[in-house]
Design an enzyme around this catalytic site. Sequence first.
Site, PDB file in Angstrom:
ATOM      1  N   CYS A 180      39.760  42.438  46.756  1.00 18.81           N
ATOM      2  CA  CYS A 180      40.133  42.133  45.380  1.00 18.81           C
ATOM      3  C   CYS A 180      40.777  40.751  45.345  1.00 18.81           C
ATOM      4  CB  CYS A 180      41.091  43.196  44.852  1.00 18.81           C
ATOM      5  SG  CYS A 180      41.695  42.805  43.211  1.00 18.81           S
TER       6      CYS A 180
ATOM      7  N   ASP B 209      32.598  45.305  44.259  1.00 21.62           N
ATOM      8  CA  ASP B 209      33.775  45.011  45.099  1.00 21.62           C
ATOM      9  C   ASP B 209      33.386  44.065  46.233  1.00 21.62           C
ATOM     10  OD1 ASP B 209      36.222  45.139  46.464  1.00 21.62           O
ATOM     11  OD2 ASP B 209      36.459  47.270  46.096  1.00 21.62           O
TER      12      ASP B 209
HETATM   13  P1  HMG Z   1      43.920  38.514  29.621  1.00 21.06           P
HETATM   14  O1  HMG Z   1      43.944  37.043  29.809  1.00 21.06           O
HETATM   15  O2  HMG Z   1      45.214  39.243  29.532  1.00 21.06           O
HETATM   16  O3  HMG Z   1      42.982  38.922  28.389  1.00 21.06           O
HETATM   17  O4  HMG Z   1      43.067  39.139  30.808  1.00 21.06           O
HETATM   18  P2  HMG Z   1      43.014  38.561  26.864  1.00 21.06           P
HETATM   19  O5  HMG Z   1      42.617  39.810  26.145  1.00 21.06           O
HETATM   20  O6  HMG Z   1      44.296  37.871  26.495  1.00 21.06           O
HETATM   21  O7  HMG Z   1      41.812  37.494  26.738  1.00 21.06           O
HETATM   22  C1  HMG Z   1      41.864  36.217  27.354  1.00 21.06           C
HETATM   23  C2  HMG Z   1      40.462  35.651  27.469  1.00 21.06           C
HETATM   24  O8  HMG Z   1      39.633  36.496  28.284  1.00 21.06           O
HETATM   25  C3  HMG Z   1      39.736  35.544  26.130  1.00 21.06           C
HETATM   26  O9  HMG Z   1      38.810  34.470  26.253  1.00 21.06           O
HETATM   27  C4  HMG Z   1      38.942  36.824  26.079  1.00 21.06           C
HETATM   28  O10 HMG Z   1      37.814  36.737  25.236  1.00 21.06           O
HETATM   29  C5  HMG Z   1      38.515  36.976  27.523  1.00 21.06           C
HETATM   30  P3  HMG Z   1      39.167  32.982  25.730  1.00 21.06           P
HETATM   31  O11 HMG Z   1      39.546  33.170  24.284  1.00 21.06           O
HETATM   32  O12 HMG Z   1      40.321  32.508  26.584  1.00 21.06           O
HETATM   33  O13 HMG Z   1      37.918  32.225  25.978  1.00 21.06           O
HETATM   34  N1  HMG Z   1      38.284  38.382  27.900  1.00 21.06           N
HETATM   35  C6  HMG Z   1      37.131  38.830  28.422  1.00 21.06           C
HETATM   36  N2  HMG Z   1      35.989  38.203  28.747  1.00 21.06           N
HETATM   37  C7  HMG Z   1      35.006  38.969  29.264  1.00 21.06           C
HETATM   38  N3  HMG Z   1      35.128  40.313  29.469  1.00 21.06           N
HETATM   39  C8  HMG Z   1      36.254  40.956  29.162  1.00 21.06           C
HETATM   40  C9  HMG Z   1      37.312  40.195  28.612  1.00 21.06           C
HETATM   41  N4  HMG Z   1      38.557  40.532  28.203  1.00 21.06           N
HETATM   42  C10 HMG Z   1      39.133  39.409  27.760  1.00 21.06           C
HETATM   43  N5  HMG Z   1      36.346  42.271  29.388  1.00 21.06           N
HETATM   44  C11 HMG Z   1      41.619  40.807  31.734  1.00 21.06           C
HETATM   45  C12 HMG Z   1      42.849  40.527  30.900  1.00 21.06           C
HETATM   46  C13 HMG Z   1      41.593  42.262  32.095  1.00 21.06           C
HETATM   47  C14 HMG Z   1      40.380  40.431  30.907  1.00 21.06           C
HETATM   48  C15 HMG Z   1      41.671  39.906  33.000  1.00 21.06           C
HETATM   49  O14 HMG Z   1      42.915  40.125  33.620  1.00 21.06           O
HETATM   50  C16 HMG Z   1      40.571  40.170  33.982  1.00 21.06           C
HETATM   51  O15 HMG Z   1      39.392  39.988  33.695  1.00 21.06           O
HETATM   52  N6  HMG Z   1      40.932  40.582  35.204  1.00 21.06           N
HETATM   53  C17 HMG Z   1      39.964  40.799  36.258  1.00 21.06           C
HETATM   54  C18 HMG Z   1      40.311  42.058  36.977  1.00 21.06           C
HETATM   55  C19 HMG Z   1      39.295  42.339  38.064  1.00 21.06           C
HETATM   56  O16 HMG Z   1      38.092  42.323  37.843  1.00 21.06           O
HETATM   57  N7  HMG Z   1      39.817  42.627  39.264  1.00 21.06           N
HETATM   58  C20 HMG Z   1      38.985  43.035  40.357  1.00 21.06           C
HETATM   59  C21 HMG Z   1      38.490  44.441  40.165  1.00 21.06           C
HETATM   60  S1  HMG Z   1      39.733  45.707  40.450  1.00 21.06           S
HETATM   61  C22 HMG Z   1      39.618  46.020  42.133  1.00 21.06           C
HETATM   62  O17 HMG Z   1      38.965  45.299  42.842  1.00 21.06           O
HETATM   63  C23 HMG Z   1      40.274  47.251  42.697  1.00 21.06           C
HETATM   64  C24 HMG Z   1      39.285  48.375  42.982  1.00 21.06           C
HETATM   65  O18 HMG Z   1      38.266  47.952  43.879  1.00 21.06           O
HETATM   66  C25 HMG Z   1      40.009  49.581  43.601  1.00 21.06           C
HETATM   67  C26 HMG Z   1      40.879  49.202  44.790  1.00 21.06           C
HETATM   68  O19 HMG Z   1      40.387  48.608  45.756  1.00 21.06           O
HETATM   69  O20 HMG Z   1      42.068  49.496  44.684  1.00 21.06           O
HETATM   70  C27 HMG Z   1      38.594  48.849  41.698  1.00 21.06           C
HETATM   71 MG    MG Z   2      38.422  47.848  46.018  1.00 18.51          MG
END
Ligand code: HMG
Ligand code: MG
Length: 297
Positions: A237, A13
């Site tokens: 985030c 984070d």
């Molecule tokens: P999407 O575009 O809907 O995914 O993203 P998709 O399944 O349609 O795939 C699109 C492309 O992404 C493809 O690649 C996939 O292979 C690739 P392309 O064909 O275009 O080259 N892909 C991936 N690559 C690597 N690892 C994966 C993966 N999945 C698909 N796992 C997705 C959906 C979830 C992947 C995207 O929205 C994403 O990565 N989001 C990032 C979310 C994130 O990390 N947010 C920050 C963390 S959450 C947070 O901070 C909150 C927390 O701290 C608690 C709080 O504070 O509340 C936890």
């Molecule tokens: Mg957080």
Amino acid sequence: MDHVTIVEVGPRDGLQNEAQPLGVADRIGMIRALMDAGLKTIEAGSFVSPKWVPQMAGSAEVFAALPKDAGVSFPMLVPNMKGLEGALAAGVEEIAVFASASETFSQKNINCSIEESFGRFAPVLDGAKAAGMRVRGYVSCVLGCPYEGAVAVGAVVRVAARLHAMGCYEISLGDTIGVGTPRAAADMVRAVAAEVPMAALALHEHNTYGQALANILACLDAGVRVFDASVGGLGGCPYAKGATGNVATEELAYMLDGMGIETGVDIDAVCRVALDTCAKLGHAPASGVARVFAARG
Ligand code: HMG
Ligand code: MG
């Protein structure tokens, strides 16, 4: 003496929103220094799309370089089956799935609705269970959403209870944009605890409005014993506009230490990690405790 567990989320984070990404070698050094400071659970990265969060690229390499026999767990964020496959290939032993109590935040963060996210998590939980992995569950926006404003406590309870019923051993309740205040935080935690055992709850406070320690204290009184924190108060985030860092690990440890609550954390050592990491990132730590440590020399 009472004990509280601090879950260090700085390497994930803390770094995922930084303008200047930290390279793999620096992230490994940061995690090793956090281990030396006594932290036993350190979120080490995430298996998400590097197009969405380039700062977390190379998380498999980071994990590969960490000692696995030191009694420290290194959970990694996983949003879908592709993420689980990456985690399995890397030999990860604990993952964290992340859901939201707000529909709009779910769309912005992981590009799907809350319901769709549970459809993605179900096979992830099954696969993780088959591989003997532990799974932690996050709920974001538990005290407010950057897009929708107020979030109903009932929505938080439903998402938390569902993650727990699916097999998440612990539910981390995320005040993603740090808008909560102490009574609201404690009321929310008590409402969730009616459905999920208090011992399975954690609080994840961002300090955007300077309320994090007050909220933690209120939830400590309500019975929570696990708190997420980030060294140097790093964090935020990329999909939560205006969100700033998590509560600083050294400030949380300082407060708990002053209350006679044991954390196993060496506060000076955490301050050193905060200063070293922030020097690499090119800004000061968001932490009074680290600033005093630096001034002491
Ligand atoms: P999407 O575009 O809907 O995914 O993203 P998709 O399944 O349609 O795939 C699109 C492309 O992404 C493809 O690649 C996939 O292979 C690739 P392309 O064909 O275009 O080259 N892909 C991936 N690559 C690597 N690892 C994966 C993966 N999945 C698909 N796992 C997705 C959906 C979830 C992947 C995207 O929205 C994403 O990565 N989001 C990032 C979310 C994130 O990390 N947010 C920050 C963390 S959450 C947070 O901070 C909150 C927390 O701290 C608690 C709080 O504070 O509340 C936890
Ligand atoms: Mg957080």
